[in-house]
Design a protein around this motif. Structure first.
Motif, PDB file in Angstrom:
ATOM      1  N   ALA A  29      70.921  38.449  -5.201  1.00  0.00           N
ATOM      2  CA  ALA A  29      70.476  39.133  -3.996  1.00  0.00           C
ATOM      3  C   ALA A  29      71.049  38.542  -2.712  1.00  0.00           C
ATOM      4  CB  ALA A  29      68.949  39.108  -3.926  1.00  0.00           C
ATOM      5  N   THR A  30      71.342  37.241  -2.716  1.00  0.00           N
ATOM      6  CA  THR A  30      71.759  36.574  -1.480  1.00  0.00           C
ATOM      7  C   THR A  30      73.041  35.776  -1.683  1.00  0.00           C
ATOM      8  OG1 THR A  30      70.533  34.525  -1.918  1.00  0.00           O
ATOM      9  CG2 THR A  30      69.319  36.324  -0.877  1.00  0.00           C
TER      10      THR A  30
ATOM     11  N   SER B 161      68.090  43.342  -8.449  1.00  0.00           N
ATOM     12  CA  SER B 161      68.497  42.143  -7.705  1.00  0.00           C
ATOM     13  C   SER B 161      68.714  40.947  -8.621  1.00  0.00           C
ATOM     14  CB  SER B 161      67.432  41.796  -6.660  1.00  0.00           C
ATOM     15  OG  SER B 161      66.217  41.453  -7.298  1.00  0.00           O
TER      16      SER B 161
ATOM     17  N   SER C 195      69.406  35.313 -10.225  1.00  0.00           N
ATOM     18  CA  SER C 195      69.221  36.110  -9.012  1.00  0.00           C
ATOM     19  C   SER C 195      70.573  36.561  -8.475  1.00  0.00           C
ATOM     20  CB  SER C 195      68.481  35.299  -7.949  1.00  0.00           C
ATOM     21  OG  SER C 195      67.163  35.003  -8.365  1.00  0.00           O
TER      22      SER C 195
ATOM     23  N   LEU D 156      62.582  41.607  -9.466  1.00  0.00           N
ATOM     24  CA  LEU D 156      62.222  40.608  -8.457  1.00  0.00           C
ATOM     25  C   LEU D 156      60.995  39.820  -8.897  1.00  0.00           C
ATOM     26  CD1 LEU D 156      62.629  42.659  -5.165  1.00  0.00           C
ATOM     27  CD2 LEU D 156      64.011  40.704  -5.853  1.00  0.00           C
TER      28      LEU D 156
ATOM     29  N   THR E  13      64.779  37.267   0.150  1.00  0.00           N
ATOM     30  CA  THR E  13      65.116  38.484  -0.579  1.00  0.00           C
ATOM     31  C   THR E  13      64.237  39.656  -0.136  1.00  0.00           C
ATOM     32  OG1 THR E  13      65.765  37.167  -2.505  1.00  0.00           O
ATOM     33  CG2 THR E  13      65.352  39.503  -2.878  1.00  0.00           C
TER      34      THR E  13
END
Length: 203
Positions: free
Chosen positions: A181-182, A163, A179, A90, A111
């Motif tokens: 994570a989302t 992540s 990334s 992260l 996040t």
């Protein structure tokens, strides 16, 4: 003529609030800086040397301080720098122009909120479903021959973190961090027909 300003931003590991600080290039270059969170629980430290800066960064992800070195030129002139936690992948610090830094912080806050909601010790990844979908999308792009490095190589390694997913060129060592994570991370990847790893040559 107004002096160029730099925006520095991190999430305090104590109070979990975003800390965004603005400094002029002169203020950063003139002396060492201690940039604390208003809660008093953490502080970003910037030690300036002749050609590099030593940063002590409070990390919201692992709770430890990270010691990072970067060039003075990048610190003062790069549009946006991102530094990450080695344990989780992260981001823990952004430095650069106000717009890109604020945009990156909004994503990091989302996040971090997911991390707070997730029971401790649950799952290998921050978001198991998103990570699975991201890896599947990367497999599809790779299957079309869509992943390469700017140095010309198509040989790379994939490193999967908590992540993020990192692609590293086998020839020059260039890295591309994605990334995972989302839902926004997945949507952004799905819009990419190809991925180019920035060359590590000359870095």
């Amino acid at each position: 003529m107004e002096e160029t300003k730099r925006t520095l931003a991190y999430i305090c590991p104590k109070c979990k609030q975003s800390v965004v600080i603005e400094r002029t290039e002169f203020q950063l270059a003139a002396s060492s800086s201690r940039l604390p969170c208003p809660c008093g629980g953490s502080a970003l430290r910037v030690e300036m040397e002749a050609d590099h800066a030593d940063l002590t960064v409070p990390c919201h992800a692992c709770g430890q301080d990270h010691h990072i070195r970067c060039s003075v030129h990048d610190l003062l002139h790069h549009r946006a720098l991102a530094f990450s936690c080695k344990a989780t992948g992260l981001d823990c610090l952004y430095i650069g122009e106000e717009g890109p830094v604020f945009q990156a912080m909004r994503h990091l806050e989302e996040t971090a909120a997911q991390m707070e909601e997730k029971p401790e010790g649950e799952g290998v990844f921050l978001n198991e479903t998103i990570m699975e979908e991201v890896l599947g999308e990367l497999t599809d792009i790779a299957g079309r021959g869509g992943i390469s490095c700017a140095c010309g190589s198509k040989d790379y390694q994939v490193k999967v973190h908590y992540s993020t997913v990192e692609l590293q060129c086998a020839r020059c060592g260039g890295r591309l961090r994605l990334s995972a994570a989302t839902g926004e991370d997945l949507e952004e990847l799905c819009c990419q027909a190809t991925l180019t790893i920035p060359s590590g040559e000359g870095a």
